[in-house]
Design a protein around this motif. Sequence first.
Motif, PDB file in Angstrom:
ATOM      1  N   UNK A  91      -4.065   2.672  13.291  1.00  0.00           N
ATOM      2  CA  UNK A  91      -2.920   2.087  12.596  1.00  0.00           C
ATOM      3  C   UNK A  91      -3.437   1.384  11.353  1.00  0.00           C
ATOM      4  N   UNK A  92      -2.791   1.633  10.231  1.00  0.00           N
ATOM      5  CA  UNK A  92      -3.239   1.058   8.969  1.00  0.00           C
ATOM      6  C   UNK A  92      -2.296  -0.063   8.554  1.00  0.00           C
ATOM      7  N   UNK A  93      -2.867  -1.235   8.363  1.00  0.00           N
ATOM      8  CA  UNK A  93      -2.133  -2.388   7.869  1.00  0.00           C
ATOM      9  C   UNK A  93      -2.859  -2.910   6.636  1.00  0.00           C
ATOM     10  N   UNK A  94      -2.140  -3.057   5.543  1.00  0.00           N
ATOM     11  CA  UNK A  94      -2.744  -3.551   4.310  1.00  0.00           C
ATOM     12  C   UNK A  94      -2.381  -5.017   4.134  1.00  0.00           C
ATOM     13  N   UNK A  95      -3.353  -5.925   4.129  1.00  0.00           N
ATOM     14  CA  UNK A  95      -3.040  -7.348   3.975  1.00  0.00           C
ATOM     15  C   UNK A  95      -2.548  -7.673   2.574  1.00  0.00           C
ATOM     16  N   UNK A  96      -1.904  -8.805   2.434  1.00  0.00           N
ATOM     17  CA  UNK A  96      -1.314  -9.192   1.149  1.00  0.00           C
ATOM     18  C   UNK A  96      -2.363  -9.363   0.057  1.00  0.00           C
ATOM     19  N   UNK A  97      -3.607  -9.717   0.447  1.00  0.00           N
ATOM     20  CA  UNK A  97      -4.643  -9.939  -0.554  1.00  0.00           C
ATOM     21  C   UNK A  97      -5.403  -8.655  -0.923  1.00  0.00           C
ATOM     22  N   UNK A  98      -4.999  -7.533  -0.340  1.00  0.00           N
ATOM     23  CA  UNK A  98      -5.676  -6.262  -0.612  1.00  0.00           C
ATOM     24  C   UNK A  98      -5.538  -5.882  -2.082  1.00  0.00           C
ATOM     25  N   UNK A  99      -6.665  -5.654  -2.755  1.00  0.00           N
ATOM     26  CA  UNK A  99      -6.664  -5.307  -4.174  1.00  0.00           C
ATOM     27  C   UNK A  99      -7.047  -3.854  -4.421  1.00  0.00           C
ATOM     28  N   UNK A 100      -7.180  -3.091  -3.369  1.00  0.00           N
ATOM     29  CA  UNK A 100      -7.408  -1.663  -3.520  1.00  0.00           C
ATOM     30  C   UNK A 100      -8.873  -1.277  -3.506  1.00  0.00           C
ATOM     31  N   UNK A 101      -9.101   0.034  -3.524  1.00  0.00           N
ATOM     32  CA  UNK A 101     -10.442   0.603  -3.634  1.00  0.00           C
ATOM     33  C   UNK A 101     -10.555   1.195  -5.034  1.00  0.00           C
ATOM     34  N   UNK A 102     -11.130   0.441  -5.941  1.00  0.00           N
ATOM     35  CA  UNK A 102     -11.095   0.860  -7.344  1.00  0.00           C
ATOM     36  C   UNK A 102     -12.098   1.946  -7.686  1.00  0.00           C
ATOM     37  N   UNK A 103     -12.931   2.375  -6.709  1.00  0.00           N
ATOM     38  CA  UNK A 103     -13.868   3.470  -6.945  1.00  0.00           C
ATOM     39  C   UNK A 103     -13.562   4.693  -6.074  1.00  0.00           C
ATOM     40  N   UNK A 115       3.430   2.595   7.588  1.00  0.00           N
ATOM     41  CA  UNK A 115       4.772   2.591   7.019  1.00  0.00           C
ATOM     42  C   UNK A 115       4.741   3.186   5.615  1.00  0.00           C
ATOM     43  N   UNK A 116       5.929   3.498   5.100  1.00  0.00           N
ATOM     44  CA  UNK A 116       6.013   4.028   3.741  1.00  0.00           C
ATOM     45  C   UNK A 116       5.479   3.024   2.735  1.00  0.00           C
ATOM     46  N   UNK A 117       5.821   1.737   2.910  1.00  0.00           N
ATOM     47  CA  UNK A 117       5.354   0.700   1.985  1.00  0.00           C
ATOM     48  C   UNK A 117       3.836   0.573   2.012  1.00  0.00           C
ATOM     49  N   UNK A 118       3.270   0.637   3.217  1.00  0.00           N
ATOM     50  CA  UNK A 118       1.817   0.551   3.336  1.00  0.00           C
ATOM     51  C   UNK A 118       1.151   1.733   2.654  1.00  0.00           C
ATOM     52  N   UNK A 119       1.681   2.929   2.901  1.00  0.00           N
ATOM     53  CA  UNK A 119       1.114   4.129   2.285  1.00  0.00           C
ATOM     54  C   UNK A 119       1.179   4.055   0.765  1.00  0.00           C
ATOM     55  N   UNK A 120       2.345   3.719   0.236  1.00  0.00           N
ATOM     56  CA  UNK A 120       2.505   3.667  -1.221  1.00  0.00           C
ATOM     57  C   UNK A 120       1.634   2.587  -1.835  1.00  0.00           C
ATOM     58  N   UNK A 136      -1.184  15.521  10.232  1.00  0.00           N
ATOM     59  CA  UNK A 136      -0.560  14.998  11.451  1.00  0.00           C
ATOM     60  C   UNK A 136      -0.055  13.582  11.245  1.00  0.00           C
ATOM     61  N   UNK A 137       0.638  13.400  10.120  1.00  0.00           N
ATOM     62  CA  UNK A 137       1.246  12.111   9.796  1.00  0.00           C
ATOM     63  C   UNK A 137       2.715  12.179  10.194  1.00  0.00           C
ATOM     64  N   UNK A 138       3.200  11.157  10.887  1.00  0.00           N
ATOM     65  CA  UNK A 138       4.570  11.142  11.366  1.00  0.00           C
ATOM     66  C   UNK A 138       5.286   9.925  10.807  1.00  0.00           C
ATOM     67  N   UNK A 139       6.261  10.179   9.958  1.00  0.00           N
ATOM     68  CA  UNK A 139       7.040   9.098   9.358  1.00  0.00           C
ATOM     69  C   UNK A 139       8.411   9.663   9.007  1.00  0.00           C
ATOM     70  N   UNK A 140       9.487   9.112   9.547  1.00  0.00           N
ATOM     71  CA  UNK A 140      10.814   9.687   9.321  1.00  0.00           C
ATOM     72  C   UNK A 140      11.419   9.332   7.971  1.00  0.00           C
ATOM     73  N   UNK A 141      10.673   8.622   7.130  1.00  0.00           N
ATOM     74  CA  UNK A 141      11.240   8.143   5.877  1.00  0.00           C
ATOM     75  C   UNK A 141      10.542   8.779   4.674  1.00  0.00           C
ATOM     76  N   UNK A 142      11.173   8.663   3.521  1.00  0.00           N
ATOM     77  CA  UNK A 142      10.602   9.183   2.286  1.00  0.00           C
ATOM     78  C   UNK A 142       9.326   8.427   1.948  1.00  0.00           C
ATOM     79  N   UNK A 143       8.321   9.161   1.485  1.00  0.00           N
ATOM     80  CA  UNK A 143       7.072   8.557   1.049  1.00  0.00           C
ATOM     81  C   UNK A 143       6.779   9.017  -0.366  1.00  0.00           C
ATOM     82  N   UNK A 144       6.432   8.087  -1.216  1.00  0.00           N
ATOM     83  CA  UNK A 144       6.206   8.386  -2.628  1.00  0.00           C
ATOM     84  C   UNK A 144       4.723   8.302  -2.960  1.00  0.00           C
ATOM     85  N   UNK A 145       4.257   9.209  -3.827  1.00  0.00           N
ATOM     86  CA  UNK A 145       2.858   9.226  -4.246  1.00  0.00           C
ATOM     87  C   UNK A 145       2.783   9.008  -5.747  1.00  0.00           C
TER      88      UNK A 145
END
Length: 362
Positions: A91-103, A115-120, A136-145
Amino acid sequence: MPPDEQRLCLPSPDRLSKLAIHLIDDILNRLSFRDVVRTSTLSKDWQYTCRRIPQVKFDQTVWETPEDLTSPTIGFIPILPLRHLYLMECEILVPSFFQGFNKLISLKLKSVTLSSDTFEGLISNCPLLEDLVLKDIHNPYLMSISAPKLRSFVFRGDIQLIYLENVPLLSNILYEPRDLVLEDEDDFANIFSSVPALECFSWDHFEVDIGSTEFIPTKLPSALDCLKRLFISWITLGEFFELSFTLCMILSSPNLEEIEIKGCILGDGDYFESVPQEVVDEIPASFSDMTFNHLRTVKFYDVLLEEGEMQLIKVLLAKSPALVKMEIKPRQMETKKSLKLLVEITKFQRASSKAEVVYLVD
């Protein structure tokens, strides 16, 4: 103490630390994540070595007890410069202080929960991402890239819709949605609305839940001018919606170089909506203003060779002056019917004098 005994008490040299950096990194890349972190306790020189490695493997060894495996959750920690990341069954949870993987340049997610928000949020915080694999990703909602550097995208799973919002460099897509639901024509068009650099598109195991074939336009609003290779598998061209999809993709791609279509094997009791005769009759007219000047190879495998498919074969032969080879492998059928269809195909007009038609039979 005798000299020989003194030599026995001397500390052994740290040969590992004296290796070239790229060799140390190669060794660390072969270890589990837990063992990589443990190297930081070896000595002062190794304290920050684990942060330097470009690739980290997360697997079940990350969790200590069987109880932790029942509902694993990964929290992102600052390991830079991370270049390749593969997460599976977590399960992937992105904390509020997450600044990304810039490399980060490649990301593969398999059987993960998010969740869609976590993925985006994850994708938008990887500005250099070039390769994305979702399986094998299961999410019933729209996901944006939104990934301005993305060049390759592979998707397989149960997601209602993926919106490619900002992918100006995306050139290679392998798409295998399961139970994709289209609610209106815009849903279908949006799949291809923001991929101006698309060169190779594969739709594997074509299966779409749709209430009306009116959702498929004759052509896409924006032509796929860069598309060179089109592959569609597990499709029934004798079915109204699926033929409409195929025609739309071909008519929207004037610079195609290669087309490969592989039919599906229908079982007993399978039902599909057959193509109305008026639709079949309109196929030649829909290609009246089209010429495929770059099309060189066309393959039809496991097809029924019903009237709609025959019309498509006919127009591609007539509208492709650079065609070199067309391979046709019909679904198993009676020999007499197969030979009759072959005779009919050999009479079709060919725009290319070099075009070879190969008819494969069992």
